[in-house]
Design an enzyme around this catalytic site. Structure first.
Site, PDB file in Angstrom:
ATOM      1  N   GLY A   1     -26.337-105.505  18.551  1.00 52.54           N
ATOM      2  CA  GLY A   1     -25.674-106.803  18.428  1.00 52.54           C
ATOM      3  C   GLY A   1     -25.356-107.249  17.016  1.00 52.54           C
TER       4      GLY A   1
ATOM      5  CG  ASN B   1     -19.915-105.153  15.184  1.00 52.19           C
ATOM      6  OD1 ASN B   1     -19.084-105.313  14.298  1.00 52.19           O
ATOM      7  ND2 ASN B   1     -20.523-103.996  15.390  1.00 52.19           N
TER       8      ASN B   1
ATOM      9  CG  LEU C   1     -22.712 -98.458  25.255  1.00 49.95           C
ATOM     10  CD1 LEU C   1     -24.003 -97.662  25.185  1.00 49.95           C
ATOM     11  CD2 LEU C   1     -21.747 -98.020  24.172  1.00 49.95           C
TER      12      LEU C   1
ATOM     13  CG  LEU D   1     -13.722 -97.645  32.193  1.00 51.03           C
ATOM     14  CD1 LEU D   1     -13.373 -97.125  30.801  1.00 51.03           C
ATOM     15  CD2 LEU D   1     -13.475 -96.562  33.248  1.00 51.03           C
TER      16      LEU D   1
ATOM     17  CG  ASN E   1     -14.051-101.093  22.205  1.00 56.24           C
ATOM     18  OD1 ASN E   1     -15.194-101.547  22.147  1.00 56.24           O
ATOM     19  ND2 ASN E   1     -13.791 -99.796  22.116  1.00 56.24           N
TER      20      ASN E   1
ATOM     21  CG  HIS F   1     -14.286 -95.817  18.933  1.00 59.38           C
ATOM     22  ND1 HIS F   1     -15.119 -95.587  20.014  1.00 59.38           N
ATOM     23  CD2 HIS F   1     -14.171 -94.641  18.281  1.00 59.38           C
ATOM     24  CE1 HIS F   1     -15.480 -94.320  20.016  1.00 59.38           C
ATOM     25  NE2 HIS F   1     -14.927 -93.716  18.978  1.00 59.38           N
TER      26      HIS F   1
ATOM     27  CG  ASP G   1     -13.094 -95.154  23.047  1.00 61.80           C
ATOM     28  OD1 ASP G   1     -13.419 -96.346  22.967  1.00 61.80           O
ATOM     29  OD2 ASP G   1     -13.912 -94.220  23.109  1.00 61.80           O
TER      30      ASP G   1
ATOM     31  CD  GLU H   1     -18.720-101.145  13.580  1.00 64.21           C
ATOM     32  OE1 GLU H   1     -19.886-101.597  13.704  1.00 64.21           O
ATOM     33  OE2 GLU H   1     -18.245-100.293  14.352  1.00 64.21           O
TER      34      GLU H   1
HETATM   35  C1  GAR Z   1     -20.773-100.381  16.652  1.00 63.53           C
HETATM   36  O1  GAR Z   1     -20.818 -99.459  15.585  1.00 63.53           O
HETATM   37  C2  GAR Z   1     -19.523-100.162  17.478  1.00 63.53           C
HETATM   38  O2  GAR Z   1     -18.450 -99.718  16.715  1.00 63.53           O
HETATM   39  C3  GAR Z   1     -19.991 -99.102  18.426  1.00 63.53           C
HETATM   40  O3  GAR Z   1     -21.308 -99.443  18.762  1.00 63.53           O
HETATM   41  C4  GAR Z   1     -21.899-100.089  17.635  1.00 63.53           C
HETATM   42  C5  GAR Z   1     -22.576-101.343  18.130  1.00 63.53           C
HETATM   43  O4  GAR Z   1     -23.370-101.903  17.119  1.00 63.53           O
HETATM   44  N1  GAR Z   1     -19.153 -99.033  19.584  1.00 63.53           N
HETATM   45  C6  GAR Z   1     -18.905 -97.911  20.234  1.00 63.53           C
HETATM   46  O5  GAR Z   1     -19.371 -96.834  19.885  1.00 63.53           O
HETATM   47  C7  GAR Z   1     -17.972 -98.048  21.434  1.00 63.53           C
HETATM   48  N2  GAR Z   1     -17.533 -96.756  21.874  1.00 63.53           N
HETATM   49  P1  GAR Z   1     -23.945-103.373  17.282  1.00 63.53           P
HETATM   50  O6  GAR Z   1     -24.589-103.461  18.663  1.00 63.53           O
HETATM   51  O7  GAR Z   1     -24.968-103.491  16.218  1.00 63.53           O
HETATM   52  O8  GAR Z   1     -22.813-104.346  17.120  1.00 63.53           O
END
Ligand code: GAR
Length: 188
Positions: free
Chosen positions: A12, A14, A85, A87, A102, A104, A145, A174
């Site tokens: 979490g 982000n 994660l 769909l 999203n 990625h 994606d 990010e």
């Molecule tokens: C992030 O790096 C995001 O880009 C990735 O999961 C992480 C979540 O981090 N997303 C994917 O890989 C989607 N395919 P967070 O829970 O600390 O925000």
């Protein structure tokens, strides 16, 4: 008032960064978080950030309209997948066209698709001896994606970088760009 709804599965960071970015913006409300993992740390963060949240399971997400009905009540301007994660069901995509995005942690179309998330992506980037990687922010469609790209930016991958090193660089990208891109979409 612009409303954001999050979907997240994991740590979490982000969700936290985006929420803090808009904390002093009276025009933006972080309305809700859906999480598919009862043990995810994002739920703790949501509590601390005063974001109402709901834990969803496969049955409630794919075989009922519960999530859609809740989202319809909120009427969000943007639905943000932040490390989510699963769909997204076609019914939700059809109800919110061009309003689901999203992030990625790679330069799509490279290193995307089912099972490519988080550390798996960074390990694949290092194994492929890529000289650069980056982040992709994109609209969400029915396939993992594959929606239209909104934003990409890159960082170098050094021959000595481990997957953890790459993860740290991606995390910085990010943090820097995801909130700004959301801001731009909301107020375009
Ligand atoms: C992030 O790096 C995001 O880009 C990735 O999961 C992480 C979540 O981090 N997303 C994917 O890989 C989607 N395919 P967070 O829970 O600390 O925000």
């Amino acid at each position: 008032m612009k409303r954001i709804v999050f979907f997240a599965s994991g740590n979490g960071t982000n969700v936290q960064q985006i929420t803090e970015y808009f904390a002093n913006n009276q025009q933006v409300e972080i309305s809700y978080l859906f999480c598919n993992n009862a043990d995810a740390y994002v739920l703790e963060r949501a509590k601390n950030l005063h974001i109402p949240s709901m834990i969803i399971n496969k049955q409630s997400f794919y075989e009922s309209d519960m999530v859609l009905e809740k989202i319809n009540q909120i009427h969000p301007d943007l639905i943000v997948l932040a490390g989510f994660l699963w769909l997204v069901p076609a019914s939700l995509i059809a109800a919110y066209p061009q309003k689901i995005i999203n992030i990625h942690p790679a330069l799509l179309p490279k290193f995307g698709g089912k099972g490519m998330y988080g550390h798996h992506v960074h390990e694949a980037v290092v194994a492929a001896k890529e000289q650069q990687t980056g982040i992709t922010i994109h609209y969400v469609n029915e396939h993992y994606d594959e929606g239209d790209t909104i934003f990409q930016t890159t960082c170098p991958v050094l021959p000595t970088d481990t997957a953890d090193d790459v993860a740290a660089k991606i995390h910085l990208l990010e943090k820097e760009y995801f909130p700004k891109v959301i801001d731009k979409i909301l107020f375009a």
